[in-house]
Design a protein around this motif. Structure first.
Motif, PDB file in Angstrom:
ATOM      1  N   THR A   1     -71.857 -74.687  23.141  1.00 29.96           N
ATOM      2  CA  THR A   1     -72.257 -74.308  21.700  1.00 29.96           C
ATOM      3  C   THR A   1     -71.573 -75.314  20.668  1.00 29.96           C
ATOM      4  N   CYS A   2     -72.030 -75.655  19.849  1.00 27.36           N
ATOM      5  CA  CYS A   2     -71.304 -76.623  18.882  1.00 27.36           C
ATOM      6  C   CYS A   2     -70.228 -76.130  18.511  1.00 27.36           C
ATOM      7  N   VAL A   3     -69.238 -76.963  18.143  1.00 27.18           N
ATOM      8  CA  VAL A   3     -67.833 -76.439  17.866  1.00 27.18           C
ATOM      9  C   VAL A   3     -67.916 -76.226  16.302  1.00 27.18           C
ATOM     10  N   TYR A   4     -68.610 -76.784  15.453  1.00 26.32           N
ATOM     11  CA  TYR A   4     -68.405 -76.824  14.146  1.00 26.32           C
ATOM     12  C   TYR A   4     -68.766 -75.543  13.194  1.00 26.32           C
ATOM     13  N   CYS A   5     -70.002 -75.638  12.901  1.00 29.99           N
ATOM     14  CA  CYS A   5     -70.281 -74.297  11.922  1.00 29.99           C
ATOM     15  C   CYS A   5     -70.454 -73.208  12.597  1.00 29.99           C
ATOM     16  N   GLY A   6     -70.723 -72.098  11.779  1.00 25.84           N
ATOM     17  CA  GLY A   6     -71.154 -70.896  12.180  1.00 25.84           C
ATOM     18  C   GLY A   6     -72.593 -70.485  12.899  1.00 25.84           C
ATOM     19  N   CYS A   7     -73.243 -71.565  12.782  1.00 23.05           N
ATOM     20  CA  CYS A   7     -74.862 -71.681  13.015  1.00 23.05           C
ATOM     21  C   CYS A   7     -74.846 -71.321  14.577  1.00 23.05           C
ATOM     22  N   GLY A   8     -74.014 -71.911  15.356  1.00 22.66           N
ATOM     23  CA  GLY A   8     -73.989 -71.738  16.679  1.00 22.66           C
ATOM     24  C   GLY A   8     -74.930 -72.523  17.528  1.00 22.66           C
ATOM     25  N   CYS A   9     -75.324 -73.704  17.032  1.00 23.23           N
ATOM     26  CA  CYS A   9     -76.431 -74.344  17.747  1.00 23.23           C
ATOM     27  C   CYS A   9     -75.952 -74.750  19.266  1.00 23.23           C
ATOM     28  N   GLY A  10     -77.029 -74.627  20.131  1.00 29.26           N
ATOM     29  CA  GLY A  10     -76.798 -74.987  21.437  1.00 29.26           C
ATOM     30  C   GLY A  10     -76.926 -76.565  21.570  1.00 29.26           C
TER      31      GLY A  10
ATOM     32  N   ARG B   1     -82.801 -78.898  17.348  1.00 29.09           N
ATOM     33  CA  ARG B   1     -82.463 -79.721  16.304  1.00 29.09           C
ATOM     34  C   ARG B   1     -80.951 -79.595  16.109  1.00 29.09           C
ATOM     35  N   LEU B   2     -80.177 -80.746  15.504  1.00 29.41           N
ATOM     36  CA  LEU B   2     -78.665 -80.771  15.331  1.00 29.41           C
ATOM     37  C   LEU B   2     -78.526 -81.138  13.568  1.00 29.41           C
ATOM     38  N   CYS B   3     -77.375 -80.922  13.354  1.00 25.14           N
ATOM     39  CA  CYS B   3     -77.218 -81.669  12.001  1.00 25.14           C
ATOM     40  C   CYS B   3     -76.275 -83.041  12.409  1.00 25.14           C
ATOM     41  N   ALA B   4     -76.039 -83.812  11.660  1.00 26.58           N
ATOM     42  CA  ALA B   4     -75.176 -85.165  11.924  1.00 26.58           C
ATOM     43  C   ALA B   4     -73.829 -84.863  12.988  1.00 26.58           C
ATOM     44  N   LYS B   5     -73.272 -83.726  12.431  1.00 28.40           N
ATOM     45  CA  LYS B   5     -72.102 -83.539  12.878  1.00 28.40           C
ATOM     46  C   LYS B   5     -72.363 -83.234  14.580  1.00 28.40           C
ATOM     47  N   GLY B   6     -73.240 -82.363  14.695  1.00 28.36           N
ATOM     48  CA  GLY B   6     -73.521 -82.005  16.140  1.00 28.36           C
ATOM     49  C   GLY B   6     -74.035 -83.517  16.793  1.00 28.36           C
ATOM     50  N   TRP B   7     -74.811 -84.132  16.461  1.00 30.24           N
ATOM     51  CA  TRP B   7     -75.506 -85.369  17.139  1.00 30.24           C
ATOM     52  C   TRP B   7     -74.194 -86.142  17.375  1.00 30.24           C
TER      53      TRP B   7
ATOM     54  N   HIS C   1     -74.775 -75.357   6.376  1.00 37.06           N
ATOM     55  CA  HIS C   1     -75.252 -74.261   7.504  1.00 37.06           C
ATOM     56  C   HIS C   1     -76.766 -74.826   7.751  1.00 37.06           C
ATOM     57  N   PRO C   2     -76.988 -76.100   8.376  1.00 35.62           N
ATOM     58  CA  PRO C   2     -77.961 -76.765   8.480  1.00 35.62           C
ATOM     59  C   PRO C   2     -78.950 -75.983   9.346  1.00 35.62           C
ATOM     60  N   ALA C   3     -78.653 -75.319  10.519  1.00 32.83           N
ATOM     61  CA  ALA C   3     -79.656 -74.614  11.177  1.00 32.83           C
ATOM     62  C   ALA C   3     -80.104 -73.397  10.654  1.00 32.83           C
ATOM     63  N   VAL C   4     -79.590 -72.656   9.707  1.00 31.80           N
ATOM     64  CA  VAL C   4     -79.977 -71.953   8.553  1.00 31.80           C
ATOM     65  C   VAL C   4     -80.938 -72.340   7.746  1.00 31.80           C
TER      66      VAL C   4
HETATM   67  S1  SF4 Z   1     -75.492 -76.940  11.946  1.00 31.54           S
HETATM   68 FE1  SF4 Z   1     -74.517 -78.737  12.548  1.00 31.54          FE
HETATM   69  S2  SF4 Z   1     -72.353 -78.139  12.718  1.00 31.54           S
HETATM   70 FE2  SF4 Z   1     -73.420 -76.015  12.588  1.00 31.54          FE
HETATM   71  S3  SF4 Z   1     -73.692 -75.688  14.720  1.00 31.54           S
HETATM   72 FE3  SF4 Z   1     -75.588 -76.848  14.413  1.00 31.54          FE
HETATM   73  S4  SF4 Z   1     -74.927 -78.865  15.073  1.00 31.54           S
HETATM   74 FE4  SF4 Z   1     -73.030 -77.835  14.893  1.00 31.54          FE
END
Ligand code: SF4
Ligand code: SF4
Ligand code: SF4
Lengths: 326, 673
Positions: free
Chosen positions: B12-21, B45-51, B179-182
């Motif tokens: 699970t992504c470490v950054y925001c609270g969206c919790g993207c896998g 999908r992911l945001c740039a931080k995730g990628w 909160h890109p995933a939202v």
């Molecule tokens: S939106 Fe970005 S920072 Fe937030 S959990 Fe998804 S990839 Fe990680």
């Protein structure tokens, strides 16, 4: 040379190849296909193409170019070891992307690490008899059938595979499993590949590189890109994307790393003065397609889009739908 | 062979609270690539931080060995020495000044298991309830207002529920950036016909694509929300059946609300009355309407009232307990929800069990006597550091940059007798520590985290930690042993078993089950499938409560500086500023300023500015932008070179004690003037 291979014998063929190579193959991990070192698991050959393009095994999104160590003012360097690998299950679209990368990375200035990896990797490609709905390789002339660039090529004939050799290394690999193989012909394969191609073409009969090129300048990129969040995802999964940046991490000891960069990100274009000729997402997106459809073909003779459909699969805004070119 | 192998590990992504896998692709103990998982919430999908999440775990700056202060320097030491020193020093302080001279701040980046064990350490071993986490700085008002009105202080619906909304109101949330995933779901809903109302002083990306943008004056949300409610009532768009059968207190607020006519709101908020009316009719007329909010609502000295105004509106229109409706407080950190769930709060044990009611239960389970008096909150702990508080354990946070009035914080931290900081990178805060503990990052351990949608998910170990760094749950378990509290945890799954046994809402959660996918709490039993949508069949407290809230007076300010974040960085930047491409995208702080204000002051794009408030002075470059209205400035707080929180003040919300971090009144001048 063409052979038939019984389906149950495929793992054995791979196991024997494993004596010479580390085998990389698609397997399901928590239900999703991923390219990993194969340890005898079931192969995920009917799952969609993994999101990480196999071209990234030659140019990883993050790689150490060398590590440096300082001792009394003198530096010593260590270059990572490259191992013999066999990538199994590479799809025709990705194979075409790899030839395109070769023409870029192996041209002057020649990229040493890429070339080393390239030379020590064998490829068993897999023709696509069950294309995904997001695939449009046929329109881009890159699939669903591979014609070159592989050591061995496999086609799923239903009951068994057709195995074709494409290089001396491929012949050697086939020899290692000689008694598993039976002389074969491509009658059935030709029929299956024709069907597969028809399926892909009839899903988007209007699509062609010429059509895309002529639409490039008509598309309203501004409204199309209003939901683009510049995540960079489309370029991070594109098998032909290859831009990178280099950074030295750590002092006095540390490593020089190379990591995947993306022209979709605004900072990529920013100049030292702070001026940015492509500050807006719409400018970056249209130039991304321009690069794939116009510039890459001029530079390499190959189309920069191989129709793998990955950009659409990861996009936040759904803007990489092929219908924008309709 | 094994170490060189290419592997892909789902986590699970470490950054925001969206919790993207996502999958970490690993080779030779290094993360070489990241790809998204196809499962919800982000579905590929992911945001740039995730990628770019491959950027920091293998960074050579990582802390590798425990460090102890000797004079001005930190010297390397062993774990056993560091831990016994910590235990000894905490014991001494406890003997001299009592247990309440100690405090623990846990991390919203740490797992549930780690937060739980630090919570146990604080209460059972140190003997104090002085424990809190960074939620105090982001969603304490949510916890208070949603908790007291509805029964649970968290998001009412899962992210995917937004796909069923007809109208989505976004207020005080720069969703695409934070909160890109939202945002992904909101945009998808919009493509399928949902209408969007954005309420924000800035013209954010969401505001640009919204059907209506209400560009209010900062801090006037209550006036606006009350006006919307008064229109909804006047137009007969309330859900009378819902109000009658499931709520209380509606009649008491009617008179007060009536005073907030659109014209009154226009005067206060600077938003045309007609636009407020349109927004009210849009929200009130929807079959299923959702309200999404974040720090723009909570980080105010009236944060709890702001949230309550949202609750009132949702209750009056019956927008709770159904798909597509609901209230969506967006959590900033990967596990800030979990840190609160695990009882890293001064007044609750796990699962929001009040210390006043459940002390005996935990005394029985842990076989120790537990402190009865409520502990201090994070900001109170910080302000008593050096006086009442003498020893502190800070896990993975950087208060020297993230807390209000940061120069004061630095002084307080320096005057502690013992400061222990566990971290993955050296930060402004580790520099002040007496003991620095090197901790395994998210990619180097197993555990669970709980995302903003109350979804408990696994993180899995992909690589080994650098040097002698350890997962924090191991550190906490060892400290518990030193304090004579037997733990006997072999894995973090053992810790989760204890959590489940003590926490009704986590009762059915185990690592084994999570292997097959995340679960939304409450999940009381092994057979239970979890609860994505809360309040379907009623509120846990019986009836939900209306409470009237009033807009506070706004002084005429010089410039109102809004403090927020950029999409490419995370908090104080200790991770993202080490990812070269993210650092390249946004390399320095900027101050967004309306071109008309700038022209009046002779400021151009890139002009160096000095910003001054009651608390401090910083510098940053101007960036001219129509996206902020006149009289308003915006700046991110990620940059230690321009630490925006040196400007903010210690004004606390009376209910939740959140400091007013979102905005501050400043004066500006040109650097060269
Ligand atoms: S939106 Fe970005 S920072 Fe937030 S959990 Fe998804 S990839 Fe990680
Ligand atoms: S542009 Fe898209 S479809 Fe074409 S090769 Fe790249 S990722 Fe595949
Ligand atoms: S994947 Fe989509 S949202 Fe992300 S940068 Fe590419 S076009 Fe934009």
């Amino acid at each position: 040379m063409m052979f038939f291979l019984e389906k149950r014998d495929l793992p054995e063929l791979l196991r024997r190849a494993g004596a010479f190579f580390e085998i990389i193959a698609p397997v399901l991990i928590n239900g999703e296909p991923q390219l990993v070192s194969w340890r005898g698991e079931d192969l995920a050959l009917s799952a969609p193409n993994p999101l990480l393009p196999p071209t990234r095994l030659f140019l990883p999104p993050r790689e150490t170019l060398f590590t440096y160590l300082q001792e009394s003012g003198l530096y010593t360097f260590e270059v990572p070891e490259v191992r013999n690998r066999l990538i199994f299950g590479l799809r025709p679209c990705d194979l075409r992307a790899l030839s395109l990368l070769d023409r870029i990375m192996l041209a002057e200035p020649f990229d040493e690490l890429y070339s080393k990896r390239r030379r020590s990797t064998a490829i068993i490609a897999l023709n696509c008899t069950e294309p995904d709905e997001s695939c449009f390789c046929a329109q881009m002339g890159a699939g669903p059938e591979a014609h070159e660039g592989f050591d061995l090529l496999l086609t799923d004939l239903g009951e068994r595979y057709l195995l074709e050799t494409g290089s001396p290394a491929g012949i050697m690999l086939a020899r290692a499993s000689e008694e598993l193989l039976e002389r074969g012909d491509d009658v059935e394969k030709r029929k299956l590949m024709r069907e597969s191609r028809d399926r892909i073409m009839s899903a988007r009969p209007w699509l062609s590189p010429e059509r895309m090129r002529s639409r490039l300048r008509e598309i309203d990129w501004r409204s199309l890109s209003e939901e683009c969040i510049s995540c960079g995802g489309c370029s991070f999964v594109c098998p032909t994307c290859h831009c990178f940046t280099i950074a030295d991490l750590g002092l006095p000891d540390g490593e020089r790393i190379r990591c995947a960069d993306s022209c979709i990100l605004s900072g990529f274009h920013r100049m030292a003065s702070g001026a940015n000729p492509k500050a807006r997402a719409e400018e970056r997106l249209s130039s991304w397609y321009m690069e794939k459809l116009e510039h890459m073909p001029v530079r390499t003779g190959l189309l920069g889009c191989v129709g793998c459909g990955r950009c659409d699969r990861v996009c936040f805004s759904g803007l990489h739908r092929t219908d924008i070119f309709r | 062979m094994q170490v060189m192998a290419l592997d892909a590990i789902e986590t699970t992504c470490v950054y925001c609270g969206c919790g993207c896998g996502l999958y970490l692709h690993v080779e030779n103990n290094k993360i070489i690539a990241v790809t998204p998982s196809l499962k919800p919430p982000a579905r590929g999908r992911l945001c740039a931080k995730g990628w770019l999440l491959h950027g920091f775990a293998n960074h050579p700056d990582r802390l590798r060995e425990p460090l102890m202060r000797r004079g001005d320097r930190h010297v390397q030491t062993s774990w056993s020495e560091a831990l016994s020193f910590i235990a000894r020093s905490f014991d001494e302080i406890k003997r001299d000044s009592g247990p309440d001279a100690l405090a623990v701040l846990t991390s919203a980046k740490a797992t549930n298991e780690e937060n739980y064990l630090l919570m146990k350490l604080c209460r059972a071993a140190l003997g104090t309830n002085n424990i809190d986490n960074v939620a105090r700085l982001c969603h304490a008002p949510t916890l208070f207002a949603l908790g007291s009105s509805l029964g649970s202080g968290s998001m009412t619906n899962p992210i995917a529920s937004l796909l069923h909304s007809d109208v989505i109101m976004i207020i005080g949330s720069n969703t695409t950036e934070q909160h890109p995933a939202v945002a992904l779901h909101i945009m998808e809903a919009r493509r399928n016909g949902a209408r969007i109302v954005a309420v924000d002083p800035r013209r954010t990306k969401m505001a640009k694509i919204a059907d209506l943008h209400l560009q209010l004056r900062p801090g006037t949300d209550i006036a606006l929300l009350n006006a919307i409610l008064s229109i909804v009532i006047r137009e007969g768009m309330i859900d009378e059946e819902f109000i009658r059968s499931r709520t209380e207190g509606f009649v008491d607020i009617l008179d007060h609300i009536a005073e907030y006519t659109p014209e009154v709101a226009e005067r206060i908020c600077g938003v045309p009355a007609g636009l407020i009316h349109d927004a009210a009719v849009m929200y009130g007329g929807a079959e299923a309407a959702a309200i999404v909010y974040a720090m723009g609502i909570t980080q105010h000295a009236h944060g709890t009232d702001n949230v309550q105004a949202i609750v009132n509106l949702a209750l009056a229109t019956g927008n709770l307990g159904r798909d597509g409706s609901g209230i969506y407080p967006l959590r900033g950190h990967q596990n800030v929800q979990g840190a609160c769930d695990m009882g890293a709060l001064p007044d609750y044990y796990t699962g929001y069990q009040k210390i006043s009611e459940f002390r005996e239960k935990f005394e029985g389970a842990w076989d120790v006597e537990l402190p009865a008096s409520q502990g201090m909150t994070a900001v109170e702990i910080m302000s008593s550091a050096g006086s009442e508080i003498r020893g502190m354990y800070i896990s993975g946070e950087n208060p020297a940059l993230s807390y209000p009035d940061s120069s004061r914080i630095r002084k307080s931290l320096e005057s502690l007798d013992l400061l222990v900081v566990s971290e993955i990178f050296p930060t402004e805060t580790t520099r002040m520590a007496d003991v620095v503990l090197p901790i395994a990052s998210f990619a180097e351990k197993y555990g669970t985290v709980t995302s903003t949608e109350r979804k408990v998910q696994l993180i899995r170990k992909a690589i080994d930690p650098p040097g002698n760094a350890l997962p924090e749950w191991v550190v906490a378990a060892r400290l518990l042993e030193i304090f004579g509290i037997s733990s006997g945890y072999d894995t973090s799954a053992d810790v989760m078993r204890e959590i489940a046994a003590l926490t009704p809402s986590y009762g059915g959660i185990s690592h084994e089950r999570l292997e097959r996918g995340g679960i939304h709490w409450p999940c009381p039993t092994q057979e239970h499938h979890g609860t994505p949508v809360l309040y379907r069949d009623g509120f846990p407290r019986g009836r939900a409560v209306f409470r009237h809230v009033d807009q506070r007076g706004m002084e005429d300010e010089r410039f109102t500086l809004i403090i927020g974040r950029s999409q490419y960085h995370f908090h104080t930047g200790s991770m993202t500023r080490r990812v070269c491409i993210l650092e390249r995208e946004v390399p320095e702080a900027f101050v967004d300023m309306n071109p008309r204000d700038a022209a009046a002051l002779g400021i151009r794009n890139g002009t160096g500015l000095i910003l001054e408030s009651e608390s401090g002075t910083i510098r940053a470059r101007a960036r001219l932008s129509d996206d902020v209205r006149e009289g308003m400035l915006f700046m991110p707080f990620h940059f230690r070179e321009s630490p925006a929180n040196m400007l903010t003040e210690w004004q606390l919300d009376r209910f939740s004690k959140i400091p007013a971090l979102k905005m501050v009144s400043v004066s500006i001048r040109r650097e060269d003037a």
